[in-house]
Enzyme design. Structure first.
Site, mmCIF file in Angstrom:
data_model
loop_
_atom_site.group_PDB
_atom_site.id
_atom_site.type_symbol
_atom_site.label_atom_id
_atom_site.label_comp_id
_atom_site.label_asym_id
_atom_site.label_seq_id
_atom_site.Cartn_x
_atom_site.Cartn_y
_atom_site.Cartn_z
ATOM 1 C CG HIS A 171 45.805 37.919 51.557
ATOM 2 N ND1 HIS A 171 44.758 38.964 50.638
ATOM 3 C CD2 HIS A 171 46.197 37.553 50.403
ATOM 4 C CE1 HIS A 171 44.733 38.885 49.568
ATOM 5 N NE2 HIS A 171 46.119 37.765 48.972
ATOM 6 C CG ASP A 177 42.081 40.523 52.708
ATOM 7 O OD1 ASP A 177 43.133 40.971 53.834
ATOM 8 O OD2 ASP A 177 42.487 39.481 51.475
ATOM 9 C CB SER A 184 45.731 39.360 46.276
ATOM 10 O OG SER A 184 45.430 38.017 46.164
#
Length: 277
Positions: free
Chosen positions: A74, A123, A228
């Site tokens: 992402h 992901d 992230s």
């Protein structure tokens, strides 16, 4: 007999090489003493990378081989231009330059076949660097987990990155690398926590089987915005192993909302297949 001896020697050489490859990952020269929310020491997390888009930090990542970095899918748009991205390695602070750092352009961005940003499934993103990097005390790969391996719940692990200290609270001047110790949580137990106060039927999974969680039921310690794609590493048999990749969460360090990570062991076969191409 001579043929058998040559075969034995060959096997010993192969096994020795594999042992050297194993020993070459997940062993920083600096031992970790980070317990919660403190600055990292130089060389403490030598696999930590910063994924940069046109010179700006967007996500964390982990060096897993001299020419490969693992991060979150992402972190990239649906249509990605690899030439716009680069990877910063060997950095301790994002704002204080060091002679030990390397900034390497990205050649390719590979996503798992089951990747779905909408469902937070698969992901992950594999970044092939334009050229292999030279390893040093400050730039080292982290070990990949064995396919299907499951560290027990409660295992003490560490999440590291340059993310915010809390929502809307950026890192202090210099933006030093941070680390926090968090325990692993069973994915089903984590899913039950996410159902607390959520308008979602109990039979509908929020935390998918391909995820794992780490954190505390009461909150207080967690990854946050900017972390992230970064590593969740656990010590196994004297080596640091990349157990998870920071994927998503509800807020940062909120009660009943532990951090959710992509389970790297589930994708180890896919990763190894890409690295061998």
């Amino acid at each position: 007999m001579r043929g058998a001896s040559h075969l034995q020697i060959l096997l010993l050489l192969v096994l020795g090489t594999r042992m050297q490859e194993c020993a070459a990952c997940g062993q920083p020269r600096m031992s970790s003493r980070i317990v919660g929310g403190r600055d990292a020491q130089d060389g403490e997390w030598p696999w930590q990378t910063s994924i940069q888009h046109r010179g700006a930090h967007v996500c964390g990542g982990s060096l897993i081989a001299p020419q490969w970095v693992l991060t979150a899918g992402h972190c990239f748009p649906r249509r990605v231009w690899p030439s716009e991205y680069s990877v910063l390695l060997g950095a301790l602070s994002l704002d204080v330059r060091s002679s030990h750092e390397l900034l390497v352009p990205v050649l390719r961005v590979l996503l798992p076949p089951d990747y779905s940003e909408d469902e937070a499934r698969g992901d992950l993103a594999l970044l092939q660097l334009r050229h292999p990097v030279s390893l040093s005390t400050r730039i080292q790969p982290v070990c990949l987990p064995a396919p299907g391996s499951h560290p027990p719940p409660g295992s003490p692990c560490w999440v590291t990155g340059w993310g915010s200290l809390s929502p809307g609270v950026p890192l202090p001047k210099g933006r030093p690398l941070q680390g926090v110790r968090v325990p692993l949580l069973d994915s089903r137990a984590c899913d039950r926590l996410y159902h607390v106060g959520a308008n979602v039927p109990q039979g509908e999974r929020i935390v998918l089987p391909g995820n794992l969680c780490a954190g505390y039921r009461r909150g207080h310690k967690d990854a946050c915005q900017g972390d992230s794609g970064g590593p969740l590493t656990c010590m196994e048999s004297g080596h640091w192993v990349l157990v998870g990749v920071v994927s998503w969460g509800k807020g940062c360090a909120l009660p009943n909302r532990p951090g959710v990570y992509t389970n790297v062991a589930k994708y180890s076969p896919w990763i190894q297949a890409r690295l061998s191409l």
